[in-house]
Design a protein around this motif. Structure first.
Motif, PDB file in Angstrom:
ATOM      1  N   ASP A  61       0.807  -1.223   0.000  1.00  0.00           N
ATOM      2  CA  ASP A  61       0.000   0.000   0.000  1.00  0.00           C
ATOM      3  C   ASP A  61       0.840   1.272   0.000  1.00  0.00           C
ATOM      4  OD1 ASP A  61       0.435  -1.145   2.807  1.00  0.00           O
ATOM      5  OD2 ASP A  61      -0.057   0.946   3.254  1.00  0.00           O
ATOM      6  N   GLU A  62       2.166   1.144   0.201  1.00  0.00           N
ATOM      7  CA  GLU A  62       3.040   2.315   0.229  1.00  0.00           C
ATOM      8  C   GLU A  62       3.888   2.445  -1.034  1.00  0.00           C
ATOM      9  OE1 GLU A  62       5.282   2.393   3.847  1.00  0.00           O
ATOM     10  OE2 GLU A  62       3.502   2.443   5.119  1.00  0.00           O
ATOM     11  N   ILE A  63       3.591   1.626  -2.054  1.00  0.00           N
ATOM     12  CA  ILE A  63       4.215   1.864  -3.353  1.00  0.00           C
ATOM     13  C   ILE A  63       3.869   3.291  -3.759  1.00  0.00           C
ATOM     14  CG2 ILE A  63       4.251   1.188  -5.784  1.00  0.00           C
ATOM     15  CD1 ILE A  63       3.487  -1.633  -4.921  1.00  0.00           C
ATOM     16  N   PRO A  64       4.839   4.141  -4.062  1.00  0.00           N
ATOM     17  CA  PRO A  64       4.553   5.566  -4.308  1.00  0.00           C
ATOM     18  C   PRO A  64       3.397   5.814  -5.259  1.00  0.00           C
ATOM     19  CG  PRO A  64       6.915   5.211  -4.247  1.00  0.00           C
ATOM     20  CD  PRO A  64       6.288   3.846  -4.139  1.00  0.00           C
ATOM     21  N   SER A  65       3.288   5.036  -6.315  1.00  0.00           N
ATOM     22  CA  SER A  65       2.229   5.267  -7.303  1.00  0.00           C
ATOM     23  C   SER A  65       0.861   4.821  -6.812  1.00  0.00           C
ATOM     24  CB  SER A  65       2.564   4.533  -8.609  1.00  0.00           C
ATOM     25  OG  SER A  65       3.784   4.989  -9.145  1.00  0.00           O
ATOM     26  N   VAL A  66       0.825   4.067  -5.691  1.00  0.00           N
ATOM     27  CA  VAL A  66      -0.435   3.536  -5.177  1.00  0.00           C
ATOM     28  C   VAL A  66      -1.035   4.447  -4.115  1.00  0.00           C
ATOM     29  CG1 VAL A  66      -1.392   1.632  -3.801  1.00  0.00           C
ATOM     30  CG2 VAL A  66       0.089   1.135  -5.732  1.00  0.00           C
ATOM     31  N   LEU A  67      -0.213   5.285  -3.493  1.00  0.00           N
ATOM     32  CA  LEU A  67      -0.647   6.043  -2.318  1.00  0.00           C
ATOM     33  C   LEU A  67      -1.878   6.905  -2.562  1.00  0.00           C
ATOM     34  CD1 LEU A  67       2.764   7.109  -0.743  1.00  0.00           C
ATOM     35  CD2 LEU A  67       1.005   5.726   0.344  1.00  0.00           C
ATOM     36  N   ASP A  68      -2.048   7.426  -3.765  1.00  0.00           N
ATOM     37  CA  ASP A  68      -3.127   8.379  -4.005  1.00  0.00           C
ATOM     38  C   ASP A  68      -4.248   7.861  -4.891  1.00  0.00           C
ATOM     39  OD1 ASP A  68      -2.412  10.781  -2.549  1.00  0.00           O
ATOM     40  OD2 ASP A  68      -0.667  10.857  -3.839  1.00  0.00           O
TER      41      ASP A  68
END
Length: 761
Positions: free
Chosen positions: A320-327
């Motif tokens: 859930d903290e993959i940069p592209s997933v955060l938002d």
């Protein structure tokens, strides 16, 4: 059967034949001996001896069939016992004499044991053989590889290089722990408690993470889910260390990879989606950045072969903290695609296995076709008390104050990370508790900065400057789409030229609040996501107009920040957020609930947000508190979906006492163990309870006490002692437990008497 499969794993065909022959022949001999008599048993025994005699040279010539050699020795022991039996001796002498006579050996060599009764000897032999097999079983978590390592890696120096690679991985894990162990004095990683769901059976049990994985040797892929701060990362690194101890035996290597470090050069789109090849490349690049020249050389030479042959056990953290997933929203195509990519990466190679960890929300979709889910559970009351006892000069008054007077802090204490912050605060503040969760962070950060005053003076910095710079760093990382929860130091220097970035980062790293990553492109991150959130909250207090309310129903990276913000925000600002959440909930009131409706998910996120953000500030929800009570009670009573009922029961803590009482009665009437457990915990601080609630609780105790284990009994007893309103239920529970224990004791005594009578008879 499962243990027999473990025994045979890794044996050659000859070895497997021997083990199978041992099992079949022993069973056949015993059956024949008990039914048709000695001659048939001797015939079967003689036949198996002839077959095994032909295979002995192959087994002895093999360097790798250690298990087969041990099995051969065990089988020989059994046959010596069998041959020595008086009633079989004449038959065996006829069989053995032509074999032993050319060797000058008399069949009477076995006579020393011939006077031992068969009734004792044969069962003893069986026990010994199966005891040997039990000790030979593969009890490693990763499982021994089916192919000897020198067949796939014939290079003479590979074993030593393999061992050195494992040693360097272990050192890297230690380095990560040193850098992220933000409170070495108080924070000790505890074994994760997990719920296991396997296949369609949805079996659940509670055990520690390593035991759960070790006991399930069929699943190729696992999903570990839990809230931020629940101890997932610490537990996974501990697991990786345990697995490294097995590497020499299994021929496999565990690799810990944090997906929050997966930076991409070009933004993912539906036309340019993530791929298995991209993930493969990231894993290799990540390992090389964390290693040295030796690691890089080893990876270049052997990684692909190890991957192809299933000699890697991947532990992928922070989905859930993959940069592209955060938002992105939970329904985003990107989460769906990444779920598929990671599953194919973990399950694609021959015999490969792996773990993926994520928050419960924003978790992988069904495209991550996992069969076993391990859910890290929050601390129970026992765990909270145990942790307090471990790290404080224990004060019973403090625990009573926490559970009786500050029920709003109990959910905070269920999280290992924030429980440790409470412990730190209580120890420094005469066993007092903080007013808000934000006070925990304020106290801890300032205490750490106080401890390095000399270093601050040397760098010409003040505590205020470090805190202000930390706020700007956290704000930059949270608002920048391409950073995630870490950012290159050079970019921070460019974006924040008015701060002494490198000096502040050095201070934060020194006090274990920050960490500098490896590699040429040095990246900085705060050691825990919660610290990011605290610093961003300080910015929102300065600039409340920046509060992104729309992030709440989409569960973006801002949601947990806003939970903390609502605890300390101005009352007007807090009410504004609360009313926004209620407006989202109102949109589904009165209509038919469609589980596919996006608005339903928005409602659930908002209801969950209200529960967490306003449990200590119920005055901020007075505008709609009565309407919320009606919504909660109606959902519990009339909705068919169990998950919706669960969310409603979890929110009853926001209601007035009389509404809470009524809602818990409705919840207990459902007779669902999952719902009842939540309901009881929600009402235990009530100063008094209605007759209807008392009757329901007594009914629950009467119906369930015989099914409860000791741990749940203690938790229930503790809950009912928190308020005088539950004294009658507590008495009833105590009597029931005593009755159950007396009944067990009676059964033991009567069982012993029966055995004694049988022996006399």
């Amino acid at each position: 059967m499962h243990n027999f499969t473990e025994i045979c794993r890794g044996l050659s065909e000859t070895g497997k034949l021997l083990v199978i022959l041992v099992v079949i022949s022993v069973m056949a001999i015993i059956i024949a001996w008990l039914t048709t008599g000695d001659p048939l048993a001797v015939l079967i025994l003689s036949g198996t001896l002839i077959i095994i005699w032909q295979k002995i040279p192959d087994i002895l010539a093999s360097r790798d069939d250690i298990k087969a050699k041990v099995a051969l020795a065990a089988l020989g022991f059994f046959y010596l016992l069998a041959i020595g039996q008086p009633q079989w001796k004449s038959e065996f002498n006829q069989f053995l004499e032509p074999i032993l006579e050319p060797l000058g050996i008399s069949p009477d060599v076995v006579s020393p044991i011939s006077n031992i009764p068969s009734l004792i000897v044969l069962p003893l032999g069986v026990i010994v053989i199966f005891g040997v097999f039990w000790m030979m079983r593969d009890n490693t978590a990763m499982q021994e590889h089916s192919v000897p390592i020198d067949q796939e890696f014939p290079e003479k120096n590979y074993p030593q290089r393999f061992k050195s690679f494992c040693d360097l991985l272990r050192e890297d894990l230690n380095k990560i722990d040193r850098e992220t162990n933000w409170s070495a004095e108080y924070f000790t990683p505890l074994d994760a408690e997990v719920e296991v769901q396997s296949g369609n059976k949805r079996l659940k049990r509670v055990t520690d993470l390593l035991t759960a994985i070790r006991s399930d040797q069929k699943s190729k892929v696992f999903l570990v889910i839990g809230d931020p701060g629940s101890g997932k990362s610490v537990a996974l690194r501990k697991l990786c260390r345990e697995l490294l101890k097995e590497s020499e035996r299994t021929g496999k290597v565990p690799l810990y990879i944090n997906l929050r470090e997966w930076q991409i050069e070009q933004e993912w789109t539906e036309d340019n989606p993530p791929t298995v090849e991209a993930l493969y490349g990231f894993v290799i690049a990540n390992l090389k950045l964390r290693g040295d020249v030796f690691v890089n050389d080893f990876i270049d030479l052997y990684f692909k072969r190890m991957f192809d042959h299933g000699r890697l056990f991947f532990i992928l953290d922070s989905f859930d903290e993959i940069p592209s997933v955060l938002d992105v929203s939970e329904s985003s195509w990107l989460i769906d695609k990444l779920s598929d990519v990671i599953y194919r990466f973990l399950a694609g190679a021959n015999q490969s296995r792996g773990i993926l960890a994520s928050r419960i929300f924003r978790r992988p979709t069904d495209n991550f076709d996992v069969k076993t889910v391990l859910e890290v559970r929050p601390f129970t009351e026992d765990k909270i008390i145990e942790t307090f006892r471990k790290y404080l000069s224990f004060d019973e008054v403090l625990v009573q104050r926490l559970f009786k007077e500050r029920p709003d802090l109990v959910p905070v204490a269920r999280n290992p990370f924030t429980a440790s912050l409470i412990i730190s605060y209580a120890k420094d503040c005469d066993n007092n508790l903080p007013q808000t969760q934000a006070d925990l962070y304020y106290h801890y950060i300032n205490k750490k900065l106080d401890s390095c005053r000399e270093k601050l003076e040397t760098k010409g910095l003040t505590q205020e400057q470090v805190i202000q710079c930390s706020i700007d760093i956290a704000d930059t990382m949270l608002t920048a789409q391409n950073f995630g929860l870490e950012a290159p130091i050079r970019i921070l220097k460019q974006n924040l030229p008015f701060h002494a970035i490198e000096e502040v980062i050095d201070i934060l790293s020194h006090i274990k609040l920050g960490r500098i990553g490896t590699g040429d492109d040095k990246r900085f991150s705060l050691v825990h996501r919660r610290f990011n959130e605290y610093f961003v909250v300080q910015r929102l207090i300065e600039q409340p107009e920046r509060v992104p309310e729309e992030a709440i129903p989409t569960d973006s990276r801002w949601r947990d920040v806003l939970v903390l913000y609502c605890e300390v925000a101005d009352e007007i600002e807090a009410k504004k957020i609360a009313n926004f959440c209620w407006s989202e909930i109102e949109k589904v009131i009165g209509g038919n609930v469609d589980m596919r409706d996006p608005q339903l998910l928005r409602m659930l996120h908002c209801l969950r947000f209200l529960k967490e953000a306003f449990r200590a500030r119920v005055d901020c929800i007075e505008d709609f508190r009565n309407d919320l009570a009606s919504f909660v009670k109606n959902t519990i009573q009339n909705q068919e979906n169990l998950l919706l009922k669960k969310f409603a029961v979890e929110a009853v803590g926001l209601l007035k006492d009389e509404d809470l009482d009524e809602a818990v009665v409705l919840a207990l009437s459902l007779n669902n163990g999952w719902i009842s457990e939540i309901a009881i915990k929600s009402c235990r601080h009530l100063p008094k309870i209605s007759n209807a609630l008392q009757a329901r609780l007594i009914e629950y105790v009467n119906n369930n006490v015989n099914l409860l284990d000791k741990k749940i009994e203690r938790e229930l007893s503790f809950s009912f002692k928190l308020s005088n309103g539950f004294s009658e239920i507590d008495k009833r529970l105590t009597l029931k437990i005593i009755g159950k224990n007396v009944s067990k004791l009676g059964m033991l005594i009567s069982g012993g008497w029966v055995l004694q009578q049988i022996e006399i008879y």
